[in-house]
Design an enzyme around this catalytic site. Structure first.
Site, PDB file in Angstrom:
ATOM      1  N   ASP A   1      -7.758   4.474  -8.319  1.00  0.00           N
ATOM      2  CA  ASP A   1      -7.399   3.307  -7.511  1.00  0.00           C
ATOM      3  C   ASP A   1      -5.948   2.952  -7.832  1.00  0.00           C
ATOM      4  OD1 ASP A   1      -6.987   0.835  -6.406  1.00  0.00           O
ATOM      5  OD2 ASP A   1      -8.890  -0.025  -7.110  1.00  0.00           O
TER       6      ASP A   1
ATOM      7  N   THR B   1      -3.080  -3.292  -2.076  1.00  0.00           N
ATOM      8  CA  THR B   1      -2.855  -1.840  -2.064  1.00  0.00           C
ATOM      9  C   THR B   1      -1.464  -1.530  -1.514  1.00  0.00           C
ATOM     10  OG1 THR B   1      -5.209  -1.471  -1.771  1.00  0.00           O
ATOM     11  CG2 THR B   1      -3.770   0.355  -1.177  1.00  0.00           C
TER      12      THR B   1
ATOM     13  N   ASN C   1       2.941   0.722  -8.147  1.00  0.00           N
ATOM     14  CA  ASN C   1       2.461   1.639  -9.196  1.00  0.00           C
ATOM     15  C   ASN C   1       2.881   3.078  -8.896  1.00  0.00           C
ATOM     16  OD1 ASN C   1       1.234  -0.243 -10.913  1.00  0.00           O
ATOM     17  ND2 ASN C   1      -0.633  -0.273  -9.679  1.00  0.00           N
TER      18      ASN C   1
ATOM     19  N   TYR D   1      -2.860  -5.935   6.681  1.00  0.00           N
ATOM     20  CA  TYR D   1      -2.360  -4.571   6.886  1.00  0.00           C
ATOM     21  C   TYR D   1      -0.942  -4.602   7.455  1.00  0.00           C
ATOM     22  CZ  TYR D   1      -2.505   0.341   8.463  1.00  0.00           C
ATOM     23  OH  TYR D   1      -2.255   1.677   8.678  1.00  0.00           O
TER      24      TYR D   1
ATOM     25  N   LYS E   1       2.071  -3.606   5.143  1.00  0.00           N
ATOM     26  CA  LYS E   1       2.885  -2.422   5.410  1.00  0.00           C
ATOM     27  C   LYS E   1       4.356  -2.791   5.635  1.00  0.00           C
ATOM     28  CE  LYS E   1      -0.092   1.091   5.357  1.00  0.00           C
ATOM     29  NZ  LYS E   1       0.091   2.340   4.600  1.00  0.00           N
TER      30      LYS E   1
ATOM     31  N   THR F   1      -3.436   8.172  15.540  1.00  0.00           N
ATOM     32  CA  THR F   1      -3.641   9.591  15.252  1.00  0.00           C
ATOM     33  C   THR F   1      -5.138   9.881  15.234  1.00  0.00           C
ATOM     34  OG1 THR F   1      -1.622   9.612  13.937  1.00  0.00           O
ATOM     35  CG2 THR F   1      -3.163  11.398  13.537  1.00  0.00           C
TER      36      THR F   1
END
Ligand code: UDP
Length: 273
Positions: free
Chosen positions: A4, A41, A48, A94, A98, A124
């Site tokens: 993770d 994330t 990270n 999101y 982003k 996609t």
């Protein structure tokens, strides 16, 4: 290894030359399942990986998205368009995640002397999508093959531009490996625009399906039109998509038919029987 990225990477990982960061759910149903984790994330997770790249002096590739344009007011979308994004809607974790990642990757690259590349991925599809991915192409194909209702959200007049996965990956590799200076993000996608209604009709016909079309409410902040301007990818990477929608859909339908017969999920369409 399976890891993770929201927790720092182990110190003893082998040295790498390139880091591709695609680590984030990209289907609206999946990235909205745990919105805080999605936002983290994109931010903490990306940091990270950037730290690993800095340790190894590796090149860094960031998977960004056409979602950073939000519900665009400019059509088609060029990289210089700055977007029309809701900061507090269901897609914001999101979209804004982003957007922030693009800033972080760019600034980190400058401060640490790293080469960074940012791709803005448009819709996609292709083989190896999960049947429960939730995005439109896999949903419609699975529904058509199973003889289930085709779920069109809203009127179906909203548009998307669908890129076959092989074309996308070729664009990634060219962008990552070119030694020419690339200034800023690059759109990668297929500019052939289609409405959701047209996509449903095409899949029904190609799958030989008798599924009915049903309409569900349009999700909040669902973009009305989306189509990439790919002039930059063409000029700087000599890249353009090679697989027309019809061919890509044929390969994707064949994949899902194989998967269903392997897993014992029953296909009820005329074509498969
Ligand atoms: N959509 C639909 N039926 C579905 C899944 C999606 O009509 O079963 C619509 C969705 O509302 C959007 C478009 O198809 O307008 C593309 O949705 P997707 O989730 O694939 O990707 P997005 O571009 O919204 O991230």
């Amino acid at each position: 290894m399976e890891h993770d990225i929201n927790t720092p990477l182990p110190e003893d990982l082998p040295e790498v030359q390139q880091v591709y960061n695609l680590a984030c759910p990209a289907s609206p149903v999946h990235y909205q399942y745990d919105r805080v984790k999605t936002a983290l994330t994109c931010s903490l997770g990306t940091l990270n990986l950037l730290n690993k790249a800095a340790r190894d002096k590796a090149r860094f590739f960031q998977a960004s998205t056409s979602e950073i344009y939000g519900d665009p007011e400019v059509h088609p979308q060029t990289e210089s368009y700055r977007g029309n994004v809701n900061t507090v809607g269901p897609r914001s974790c999101y979209d804004e995640g982003k957007r922030f990642a693009e800033t972080l990757v760019t600034d980190f690259g400058v401060q640490h002397g790293l080469t960074t590349r940012i791709v803005r991925i448009f819709n996609t599809y292709g083989p190896r999508m999960h049947p429960d991915d939730g995005r439109v192409v896999s949903n419609f194909i699975v529904q058509a093959l199973m003889g289930e209702d085709i779920t069109i959200y809203g009127s179906g007049e909203q548009t998307r531009s669908f890129c076959f996965v092989d074309d996308l990956v070729e664009g990634f590799i060219r962008l990552m490996n070119t030694n020419d200076g690339i200034d800023g993000p690059v759109n990668i996608g297929n500019p052939q625009e289609t409405t959701v209604n047209q996509l449903a009709e095409q899949i029904l016909q190609m799958a030989g399906s008798r599924s009915r079309i049903v309409h569900h409410p349009l999700p909040v902040d669902d973009p009305r039109r989306r189509k990439p301007d790919i002039s930059r990818a063409l000029q700087q990477l000599n890249w353009s998509p090679q697989v027309p929608l019809q061919d890509g859909l044929a390969r994707t339908i064949a994949y899902f038919m194989d998967e269903m017969s392997r897993s014992g999920r029953k296909s009820t369409n005329a074509f498969a029987s």
